[in-house]
Design an enzyme around this catalytic site. Structure first.
Site, mmCIF file in Angstrom:
data_model
loop_
_atom_site.group_PDB
_atom_site.id
_atom_site.type_symbol
_atom_site.label_atom_id
_atom_site.label_comp_id
_atom_site.label_asym_id
_atom_site.label_seq_id
_atom_site.Cartn_x
_atom_site.Cartn_y
_atom_site.Cartn_z
ATOM 1 N N ASP A 19 5.486 79.242 48.141
ATOM 2 C CA ASP A 19 4.214 79.863 47.480
ATOM 3 C C ASP A 19 3.545 78.943 46.448
ATOM 4 O O ASP A 19 2.941 79.383 45.636
ATOM 5 C CB ASP A 19 4.592 81.154 46.883
ATOM 6 N N ASP A 68 2.196 71.158 57.916
ATOM 7 C CA ASP A 68 2.364 72.143 56.883
ATOM 8 C C ASP A 68 4.011 72.397 57.174
ATOM 9 O O ASP A 68 4.268 73.252 58.143
ATOM 10 C CB ASP A 68 1.712 73.231 57.050
ATOM 11 N N HIS A 120 10.647 77.475 51.725
ATOM 12 C CA HIS A 120 11.938 78.193 51.500
ATOM 13 C C HIS A 120 13.143 76.950 51.750
ATOM 14 O O HIS A 120 13.156 76.233 52.737
ATOM 15 C CB HIS A 120 12.000 79.076 52.444
ATOM 16 N N SER A 175 45.048 73.985 70.310
ATOM 17 C CA SER A 175 43.650 73.189 70.402
ATOM 18 C C SER A 175 42.542 74.266 70.403
ATOM 19 O O SER A 175 42.087 74.414 71.629
ATOM 20 C CB SER A 175 43.649 72.196 71.479
#
Length: 633
Positions: free
Chosen positions: A38, A114, A118, A546
């Site tokens: 933001d 862009d 976050h 394994s």
């Protein structure tokens, strides 16, 4: 008389040709916008597109309608909607994916990425930054320098982006206060110096209002620096830096359209090459000279960095996809062990020792990561002790590849020093990294050839070496079948050795626990021992849980083709738990035994084992007979 407003088709064609000619010779700037959530990254890009007249009338009408629908202040245009294309982005008002946009002005062409703010989408930011020449780091003037600002700045510097704009955004929301701007610049300057950022250009802007975007704003008379778009148009780019380096071209494709032509196609990463130049193919080291340089339009007098070409050589030497053609007198280093910075991008934490696919240049090799030397605290630059890396962590670790590869430190070449790691099972990209240097141990240790070969060892024993790898849950019957198998082979005068999971933990692997990383290392060590034993001509029988497919595949990759026989001892969990001769399941159920396979740690069954044994319907001797039939037809 012809109306001068209207143009003939010929005049329109001339205008188009003139436009294309003008744009063809403009320089291209790739840049990213990054910072915390933001901070206004999408709004800023939308403003740049709008102010550079890159929005068509129908797009503008749709944008105005969308802006009214989402409730933008004062019915003004919400420029972020031009970039945030995903429904989730518009609903939440955030960027999730990397959005690339092209625009142009009279002076320059641009591709802008862009990138998300976050933290959980930091991996997407790394993707956008990997090809950028410049970074616009945004800061919300109300919030100042945040953790994600520091993280993105650290990554920008790590990825070698030298041109940085510090855009202090939303100045309109703080009354265009110079004191606020100066305090943020001072705070960021101290942090930038601590991570090695030598210079940056600070700007007070408002992406929403347009202040200092295309022209100086009357609202900031105290600011005398450049506006953003004019700065982007004029910032100097060293477009010839790659051309001044020694010639290097990773081979992407061997071009063989007919018997008379054999060329090697790729994108020239660095330098210039001309017909007659002496070149070397790495890692083999074979040399030749360049005969022709072929492009789409025909032969070239020279190929330069950034061009895709096909090179033909004077000699018929071995060269395939992934190898690198370099200037003979300036070869790259070749190694199989490196120190690297690793940016972990997967929700599942890094497992030291696990094999991943490593894609570097045009080649893909198998590689494993050692335990991190340290993890970086992006706020303080402190080196933290770490056993692994989780999502968005940045650390330094050693990486080992399954064969020697040509490389350059990332500081010298993005193409030949940057890599990604891919999970072998899911094909998901789990990490990005940059190579610092080759480890000295890789240069000092060389393979010592011996006169007695593995084939000679096997012929002395009159048998074909093999590894019988029994895998299954605890209590499935692996050890019982392995013991029966070895006894039968011994009666047939076969030379064998049995490696049992419990037994090796008394010595070779006594330092390992049962975490996922320890289990990986347990299997790796046993695989290396089994490989040495096959070199000695033995039939090696192993009995290990394994639990992970990737580690079993890692051991398979160590062996010669056809020598690894995976035997899935397929026993239902309920049956294995009923047997529970060691009392382990009971301890795991009560919480006394952590990381127990089948209870609180997963078991990944083989997808296509060579042999599947159902212990609910056959005896250990019958299972052994099935395996022998496969080993000795």
């Amino acid at each position: 008389m012809t109306d001068p407003i209207y143009k003939t088709d010929a005049l329109i064609a001339q205008d188009i040709d003139a436009y294309l000619e003008t744009h063809q010779h403009k320089t291209m700037l790739r840049f990213i916008t990054c910072g915390s959530v933001d901070d206004g990254k999408s709004t800023l890009i939308g403003r740049l597109l709008y102010d550079s007249k890159m929005i068509f009338e129908d797009q503008l009408a749709a944008l105005e309608a969308d802006s009214k629908r989402v409730g933008t202040q004062g019915q003004e245009i919400d420029f972020a909607l031009l970039v945030d294309g995903l429904a989730a982005e518009r609903e939440q008002g955030i960027t999730i994916d990397v959005a690339y946009r092209f625009f142009a002005t009279e002076k320059r062409k641009f591709i802008v990425a862009d990138t998300p703010g976050h933290e959980q989408y930091t991996r997407n930011m790394v993707t956008g930054a990997s090809t950028a020449d410049l970074a616009v780091i945004l800061i919300d003037a109300r919030k100042g320098v945040l953790t994600q600002t520091r993280r993105h700045s650290y990554l920008v510097n790590l990825l070698g982006i030298k041109n940085i704009v510090l855009a202090v955004n939303k100045m309109d929301l703080v009354g265009y206060d110079q004191a606020v701007f100066d305090a943020i610049v001072a705070d960021y300057s101290a942090f930038a110096a601590s991570i090695g950022i030598e210079s940056f250009t600070p700007m007070p802007i408002s992406g929403f209002k347009g202040d200092n975007i295309t022209a100086p704003s009357e609202n900031t008379p105290w600011y005398t620096g450049p506006s953003l778009l004019p700065f982007l148009e004029t910032v100097e780019l060293d477009t010839t830096a790659d051309q001044r380096k020694p010639f290097r071209m990773p081979v992407q494709w061997v071009n063989r359209p007919n018997l008379d032509f054999r060329g090697f196609s790729g994108l020239i990463a660095d330098g210039v090459v001309r017909p007659g130049d002496e070149v070397r193919v790495l890692p083999s080291g074979k040399t030749s000279t360049v005969s022709r340089i072929v492009a789409l339009g025909g032969d070239l007098e020279a190929g330069v960095a950034g061009e895709s070409v096909t090179i033909t050589l004077a000699d018929e030497i071995d060269c395939s996809r992934g190898q690198v053609i370099v200037a003979a007198k300036s070869p790259l280093e070749v190694s199989d062990q490196f120190e690297a910075s690793v940016i972990w991008m997967d929700e599942h934490e890094m497992v030291p020792g696990r094999a991943y696919w490593m894609k570097i240049g045009a080649q893909t090799v198998s590689a494993s990561i050692g335990a991190p030397k340290y993890e970086v605290n992006v706020n303080t630059q402190e080196h933290l002790a770490a056993k692994t890396l989780d999502l968005n962590s940045i650390g330094v670790a050693n990486i080992t590849t399954d064969r020697e590869i040509p490389f350059a430190p990332y500081a010298d070449s993005r193409d030949l020093g940057g890599f990604i790691l891919i999970d072998k099972m899911t094909n998901a990209t789990v990490a990005a990294g940059i190579i610092h240097f080759s480890l000295r141990r890789a240069q000092n240790i060389h393979w010592q050839a011996t006169d007695i070969t593995r084939e000679h060892h096997a012929s002395m024993k009159h048998q074909k070496p093999a590894v019988v790898w029994l895998t299954g849950l605890s209590g499935s019957g692996k050890s019982t079948i392995a013991n029966a198998l070895e006894k039968k082979l011994a009666r047939m005068n076969r030379h064998t050795f049995l490696l049992d999971g419990d037994n090796v933990r008394h010595g070779l692997n006594k330092d390992l626990g049962f975490t996922e990383a320890d289990r990986v290392e347990n299997v790796r060590r046993v695989g290396e021992v089994a490989k040495l034993m096959t070199d000695a001509g033995l039939i090696v029988v192993t009995a290990f849980i394994s639990p992970f497919r990737s580690e079993r595949d890692m051991v398979r990759g160590m062996m010669q083709p056809g020598e690894f026989v995976e035997v899935f001892v397929d026993t239902p969990l309920s049956v294995a738990e009923e047997r529970d001769v060691k009392g382990l399941y009971a301890k795991a159920r009560s919480g006394q035994l952590k990381n127990f396979t089948g209870i609180d740690s997963p078991y990944e069954a083989p997808d296509s084992p060579e042999i599947r044994i159902d212990t609910t319907s056959m005896t250990p001797d019958e299972a052994a007979d099935i395996i022998i039939a496969r080993l000795i037809p």
